[in-house]
Design a protein around this motif. Sequence first.
Motif, short mmCIF file in Angstrom:
data_model
loop_
_atom_site.label_atom_id
_atom_site.label_comp_id
_atom_site.label_asym_id
_atom_site.label_seq_id
_atom_site.Cartn_x
_atom_site.Cartn_y
_atom_site.Cartn_z
N ALA A 7 35.80 52.57 40.64
CA ALA A 7 35.31 51.31 40.07
C ALA A 7 35.93 50.14 40.82
CB ALA A 7 35.67 51.22 38.59
N ALA A 8 35.17 49.06 40.88
CA ALA A 8 35.66 47.82 41.49
C ALA A 8 35.06 46.64 40.76
CB ALA A 8 35.28 47.77 42.97
N ILE A 9 35.84 45.57 40.69
CA ILE A 9 35.36 44.34 40.06
C ILE A 9 35.68 43.14 40.94
CG2 ILE A 9 37.44 44.01 38.64
CD1 ILE A 9 35.53 42.94 36.43
N PHE A 10 34.70 42.27 41.06
CA PHE A 10 34.85 40.98 41.72
C PHE A 10 34.57 39.93 40.65
CE2 PHE A 10 34.22 43.73 45.24
CZ PHE A 10 34.58 43.08 46.41
N ASN A 11 35.54 39.10 40.34
CA ASN A 11 35.37 38.04 39.37
C ASN A 11 35.47 36.73 40.16
OD1 ASN A 11 35.40 36.35 37.14
ND2 ASN A 11 36.64 37.76 35.93
N LEU A 12 34.34 36.21 40.55
CA LEU A 12 34.27 35.12 41.53
C LEU A 12 34.24 33.73 40.87
CD1 LEU A 12 31.68 36.82 43.87
CD2 LEU A 12 34.17 36.75 44.15
N GLY A 13 35.29 33.43 40.17
CA GLY A 13 35.43 32.10 39.58
C GLY A 13 36.66 31.43 40.16
N TYR A 14 37.15 30.43 39.48
CA TYR A 14 38.34 29.72 39.91
C TYR A 14 39.51 30.10 39.03
CZ TYR A 14 35.54 26.61 42.79
OH TYR A 14 34.71 26.10 43.75
N LEU A 15 40.69 30.13 39.62
CA LEU A 15 41.91 30.31 38.86
C LEU A 15 42.30 28.93 38.32
CD1 LEU A 15 44.32 32.02 37.94
CD2 LEU A 15 45.39 31.55 40.14
N PRO A 16 42.23 28.74 37.01
CA PRO A 16 42.57 27.43 36.45
C PRO A 16 43.98 27.00 36.87
CG PRO A 16 41.61 28.85 34.78
CD PRO A 16 41.86 29.70 36.00
#
Length: 133
Positions: free
Chosen positions: A89-98
């Motif tokens: 499994a792999a996940i890409f969470n392409l948002g910003y680090l607050p």
Amino acid sequence: MIKRPLQASHDFLAEVLDKDSLALDATMGKGNDTAFLAKLAKKVYAFDVQEQALTKTKERLEREDLINAQLILDGHEHLDKYVTEALRAAIFNLGYLPTADKSLITQPNTTLEALRKVLELLEVGGRLSIMVY
């Protein structure tokens, strides 16, 4: 009840993870996905380009007594330097680090390169989740 996108993503990955599996968090951020994967997989490789992300993730894993994650301060496009085994499994969470430096982020070309590399390492029946916001 409608699931939030991240919860749906976690549920999707949880269906294939077990204590014999390897997982990848391509964008560790504050460690939410890394901790989730570490609870289910044998080992997690977690990448980020920001030192702050590595620090926050390390603190989170220590609080939850999770020791099976390798935190890597490098762009996910370099994952093949660290990961040679098949991934379940792999996940890409392409948002910003607050609160982090918004000028130091992953770029479309490096993410596409990383995705190609993950697809080469993904087991048959493995899963990839991409969160974009």
